[in-house]
Design an enzyme around this catalytic site. Structure first.
Site, PDB file in Angstrom:
ATOM      1  CG  ASP A 123     -24.173 -22.112  -6.597  1.00 29.12           C
ATOM      2  OD1 ASP A 123     -25.452 -21.202  -7.045  1.00 29.12           O
ATOM      3  OD2 ASP A 123     -23.087 -21.180  -5.299  1.00 29.12           O
ATOM      4  CE1 TYR A 341     -24.804 -18.466  -0.417  1.00 25.39           C
ATOM      5  CE2 TYR A 341     -23.093 -17.704  -1.542  1.00 25.39           C
ATOM      6  CZ  TYR A 341     -24.182 -18.629  -1.222  1.00 25.39           C
ATOM      7  OH  TYR A 341     -23.426 -19.673  -1.510  1.00 25.39           O
ATOM      8  CB  CYS A 829      40.307  13.208  16.135  1.00 23.94           C
ATOM      9  SG  CYS A 829      41.567  13.710  17.805  1.00 23.94           S
ATOM     10  CB  CYS A 834      38.983  14.544  20.584  1.00 24.84           C
ATOM     11  SG  CYS A 834      38.856  15.358  19.463  1.00 24.84           S
TER      12      CYS A 834
END
Length: 914
Positions: A123, A341, A829, A834
């Site tokens: 290759d 392949y 507050c 509250c």
DNA sequence: GCAAGGTC
């Protein structure tokens, strides 16, 4: 055959049997070819006559199977206790042919002796060039008089192969040298670190993996460790994620033509008050005006031709196949001739490939045959030359079908699936893209912008055959600019930021590909190695988590300050290898500098081995310890997890040594309580909290570092993580948590609105940041004595105050200390029960600073009306009983945010000013 | 017993 002179015998060697066969078949054109056995049963020898530049040749074509030789230390260094692992940076190495390749070697020797030429058909990449030199070594020892030539080819196509053999070149020593250097560096680094960490840790800790402790190998490799690093890094990212609540306004409009869902142009805000102010503006003047209608043609393109990595990623995504299994099945399909392949980087077809012929073969298939026919019919206009993905390994074409099959009887389901994927992928990438018509409608409600998009699919094209992808169409009603309408729903919805998911195998392949870790042929091996070494596990969704062992190893090296688990090392090596292959550096130079650096790194790591030991001790019991200590290792029980109700929450230290209480069900359950970063010691006591439920919730004895907490706090504190403990919450706000990312300056990542919708079921409380409840039923609000907002502020400002719009009590000016609003002033507050709360800047200039997504342009009148109404911040949410907060994220009908009545909006609510 | 790279 052109004649001339005496015939010479030429030995041709390819990298694998299939290439030998192709080369022989193409060169001989199938004429006069003879096949005989070599000594290896896989590597046949093909013989035929040929002429190279007028020279009459007897051609012998055979093959190897990849590398013929291996590199290893000389025998006296191979035993683990034979030397100091540091010596492995200089120990002599040798190349040799392993046992299972000896028959190939013998074939080459025998054939070489009777040849005059050797032609190398390996290759055309660096590894191939290196194998070429292995073949040269073997053959020239057998026959010193060989003439050596290299064939350069980029595809197994007749013209290419003939051109190549008529234009033989010299083998490239630089390419081969680069691989030699890579092999030697990999071996020395891998063996030294593997021996070092295995011998250090295996006997010191009880590692409860499936392998017998004695045989356990804690391997280190320049590819496997960065691969593990990706998995651990994502895991840490998830672990340290702190959910953050955000708010968004959704609008929909239903008419006879259908329904349109409009998304808010701001996306989402992290500031509840800002969101509610803007929402109220919209609700007061809910009439929507269409400001723009845009129509565009959109394309969805088919994928590039198929490379190995894409095949692995797609098989994982579509069929949940592991990359390793995918490659095994693909190899079998290739061996049987059905696909090309399977190990290729190439995602671009050569101009010489006959793509029509490949498609023609598929015309007879019962399922996709009719598509192939339509594709090949010129009048359909469906054919399109494939796109170029930009990668070319110069050795193999993209993966494509090479033989028709309607399905073979001996195929497994995975063979069928993979063949189908390869065929459909091929047909898709030679098809036209899908075409859609998109309409985007932009509207304005009280100055806020929203947009809806609809899509009509005009032509599906490649999507007709590529069933793995889809493109949704959504029809929305027709709108014209200037048109006005009242929305059908207008809702304020909450969501929560979510951590990213665990890495999937496809994600991991992506990370590796980008960082250059491994090759197309080996990436799946590295992933498998993590599983085999008990460094990581994979769940049924193909998502990877590190094991304690994997996390401990990465943590240990990270604590040393080394990036050995990062891809940088491999990238540097790759850079040097390229220099060698280009002749810019010599092999010896690169080996010397690289090994010198790595040896210094190794010695330093060894002198810091305590860090590795400490990291391991976070997760594992010391081998000498008794079982009684085990709970300290896995963590001490604090309570049953209130989120999953299945696993225990335990007190643990994270990788930075910071304390946390996490659910043992992680990562399935992600419940975690991060403790203040100032905690120096924490021990679970036998005391049970009498206010937190579900109980028992064991209290923890904390010790804080004096210098890291304000002077008015005590160093010793018996605390509870159940939500009742003000001191702990305050110190968490003041000091931050010990979560990993916050320690490193990272922040939570907001997610897209679609992710938010699908995930908002598991939202976190915005007061205490815990999962499993929302702010409306937060225990710290219910059981606490003060507004949750003031709990999160740590400073009161100079006695300034206003009167509460709700109860008339005094509201002192304070400064926020939360991550989003650090330094911002607010009034809240003081009166018990509250919830009145208002930002100072919203009173002064009617808006000003807003959440993460930018400012609003509301007027002072509107924001004052918020105060005047007397329902600030969370109070509005409570009053409306969560009505406009869609806990599930599902579309909910628009309703009045004051009383919850779906029949009207707040601007006409009879209870509005009560 | 150790790496990563070929390939069967």
């Amino acid at each position: 055959m052109s004649g001339g002179g005496r015939a010479i015998t030429v030995l041709n060697v390819a990298e694998k049997p299939s290439v030998a066969k192709s080369v022989a078949t193409l060169l001989s054109r199938g004429q006069g070819i003879r096949v005989r056995e070599g000594r290896s049963r896989y590597n046949k020898i093909f013989e035929f006559d040929y002429s190279i530049r007028g020279q009459h040749c007897r051609m012998l074509v055979t093959s190897v199977t990849g590398h013929l030789m291996e590199l290893d230390f000389e025998d006296r260094f191979r035993k683990w206790h034979s030397c100091d692992p540091a010596d492995l940076y200089a120990a002599p190495v040798r190349k040799f042919v392993p046992q299972d390749k000896l028959d190939i070697k013998r074939t080459l020797e025998e054939e070489a002796r009777r040849c005059q030429w050797l032609v190398l058909w390996l290759d055309c990449d660096r590894e191939g060039e290196n194998i070429a030199f292995e073949v040269i070594n073997i053959c020239t020892v057998a026959n010193r008089n060989l003439t050596i030539k290299r064939a350069r080819f980029s595809a197994l196509i007749e013209r290419e192969i003939h051109d190549s053999v008529q234009n033989l070149i010299e083998p490239n020593q630089w390419f081969a040298d680069a691989v030699d250097a890579r092999q030697e560096i990999d071996l020395r680094i891998g063996a030294s670190f593997t021996r070092f960490q295995t011998m250090l840790l295996r006997d010191a800790f009880v590692i409860d993996s499936a392998a017998d402790d004695r045989n356990l190998v804690l391997s280190y490799g320049p590819c496997q460790f960065p691969t593990l690093g990706f998995v651990v890094e994502r895991f840490w990212e998830i672990q340290s994620h702190e959910p953050e609540e955000f708010w968004t306004i959704n609008c929909s409009h239903k008419s006879e033509e259908g329904i349109a869902t409009f998304n808010w142009a701001r996306g989402h805000l992290f500031d509840y008050t800002c969101a509610v102010i803007i929402y109220e503006m919209c609700v007061e003047e809910p009439s929507a005006t269409v400001t723009r209608v845009r129509q565009q043609e959109k394309f969805k393109y088919p994928p590039h031709p198929l490379s190995t990595i894409e095949l692995e990623k797609r098989a994982s995504r579509y069929f949940r196949m592991s990359s390793e299994h995918t490659m095994k099945v693909a190899e079998e399909l290739y061996q049987a001739g059905f696909i090309s392949y399977p190990r290729t980087e190439t995602d671009n077809f050569s101009a010489r490939t006959d793509l029509h012929a490949i498609a023609q073969e598929q015309q007879g298939h019962p399922v996709w045959g009719s598509y192939a026919q339509r594709l090949l019919d010129p009048s359909s206009g469906l054919w399109r030359n494939p796109s170029n993905g930009g990668h070319d390994d110069k050795a193999h074409p993209p993966i494509h079908p090479t033989k028709f099959s309607g399905g073979e009887t001996n195929w497994s389901q995975d063979h069928h699936r993979l063949y189908e994927l390869v065929v459909r992928h091929f047909l898709a990438c030679v098809s036209q893209p899908a075409i859609g018509a998109e309409t985007t409608v932009e509207i304005d409600i009280a100055g806020e912008q929203f947009a809806a998009t609809g899509r009509v699919i005009i032509a599906k094209n490649y999507l007709d055959v590529y069933r793995f992808e889809s493109w949704g169409g959504s029809v929305i009603p027709t709108y014209v600019p200037g048109q006005q309408f009242i929305p059908t729903t207008l809702t304020l919805d909450s969501g929560v930021t979510r951590p990213p998911p665990l890495l999937s195998e496809a994600d991991l392949l992506n990370c590796m590909d980008k960082a250059g870790i491994g090759t197309d042929a080996t990436m799946h091996d590295h992933i498998k190695k993590l599983l085999d070494r008990f460094y990581a596990t994979k769940d049924q969704n193909m998502r990877l988590s590190p094991t304690n062992l994997g996390e401990a190893l990465v943590m240990g090296y990270d604590d040393m300050g080394y990036k050995l688990w990062k891809p940088n090392l491999r990238s540097m090596m790759e850079f040097d290898m390229r220099a060698v292959s280009e002749g810019a550096k010599t092999k010896a130079e690169v080996l010397e500098t690289c090994l010198q650096q790595m040896k210094a790194c190794f010695l330093d790591a060894r002198s810091n081995k305590q860090k590795l030991m400490e990291a391991m001790a976070v997760f594992f019991e010391r081998a000498a310890r008794t079982a009684r200590d085990e709970q300290h290792v896995v963590g001490e029980f604090v309570r049953l997890c209130g989120l999953c109700h299945q696993s225990n929450m335990v007190l643990k230290r994270n990788r930075d040594g910071n304390f946390m209480v996490g659910c043992l069900g992680f990562p399935q359950c992600r419940n975690v309580v991060w403790l203040p970063g100032s905690v120096s010691e924490a021990v679970v006591t036998a005391n049970i909290c009498n206010s937190c439920s579900p109980g028992p919730v064991y209290m923890i004895q904390f010790k804080f570092r004096r210098l890291e907490i304000p002077p008015n706090y005590s160093v010793d504190h018996l605390g509870c993580i159940g939500g009742c403990d003000d001191t702990l919450q305050q110190l968490t706000e003041i000091c931050g948590t010990g979560s990993r990312m916050s320690a490193r300056g990272g922040g939570p990542t907001p997610l897209s609105s679609s992710a938010q919708r699908s995930n908002s079921r598991q939202q976190a409380c915005s007061n205490c940041r815990q999962l499993g409840h929302s702010s409306t039923d937060c225990p710290s609000v219910i059981s606490g004595t003060r507004n949750s907002r003031s709990r999160r502020a740590d400073q009161q400002d100079g006695g300034l105050s206003i009167s509460c719009n709700t109860c008339g009590a005094s509201c002192p000016l304070r400064t926020a200390n939360t991550s989003n609003n650090k330094g911002r002033k607010f009034y809240s507050c003081q009166s018990e029960g509250c919830n009145f709360f208002v930002w100072e800047d919203s009173l002064q200039n009617g808006g000003g600073r807003h959440g993460a997504n930018g400012g609003a342009s509301n007027s002072g009148t509107r924001s004052n009306s918020l105060g005047g109404r007397g329902r600030g911040g969370r109070g509005a949410n409570n009053a409306a009983n969560g009505t406009f907060v869609s806990a599930t994220g599902d579309p909910v009908t628009g309703r009045c945010y004051v009383c919850g009545d779906p029949s009207h909006f707040a601007n006409v609510c009879p209870n509005r000013f009560t």
